[in-house]
Write an enzyme that holds these catalytic residues in place. Sequence first.
Site, PDB file in Angstrom:
ATOM      1  N   SER A  14      40.533  52.920  53.580  1.00  0.00           N
ATOM      2  CA  SER A  14      41.926  52.891  53.998  1.00  0.00           C
ATOM      3  C   SER A  14      42.511  51.585  53.513  1.00  0.00           C
ATOM      4  CB  SER A  14      41.982  52.950  55.537  1.00  0.00           C
ATOM      5  OG  SER A  14      43.222  52.505  56.036  1.00  0.00           O
ATOM      6  N   TYR A  27      39.383  50.118  64.170  1.00  0.00           N
ATOM      7  CA  TYR A  27      39.621  50.874  62.937  1.00  0.00           C
ATOM      8  C   TYR A  27      39.555  49.957  61.723  1.00  0.00           C
ATOM      9  CZ  TYR A  27      41.867  54.079  59.663  1.00  0.00           C
ATOM     10  OH  TYR A  27      42.150  54.878  58.592  1.00  0.00           O
TER      11      TYR A  27
END
Length: 124
Positions: A14, A27
Amino acid sequence: MRAAGWGRVINIASAHGLTASPYKSAYVAAKHGIVGLTKVTGLETAREAITANAICPGYVLTPLVESQIPDTMEKYGMGRDEVIERSCWNASRPRNSRRPTSWATRRSSVQRRRGPNHRDHDQR
């Protein structure tokens, strides 16, 4: 991969694997781990015809992300626009892409990325 003499490792991380944003510590840590693992794999297989890549797409305003906005609003006392502005920087809407990793899975992609003078381990 080593037995076959070539291979491709493609990890999906990501943008959060490259930079951090507030309110997403777990995350961001996980995505940094994916990028780090990819780098180590690349170093460990650098003399072989095995490549390692991490794909780091930017923030996409999907239904999952939309469903997280109210919780963030409540937890941090922010309005919807502030949550989007502070944690969804440059969010885009999802769009279909046709096999974005197809270039990386071809055996010939090693030659293109390493250049015509690169010698794989079996050519020494």
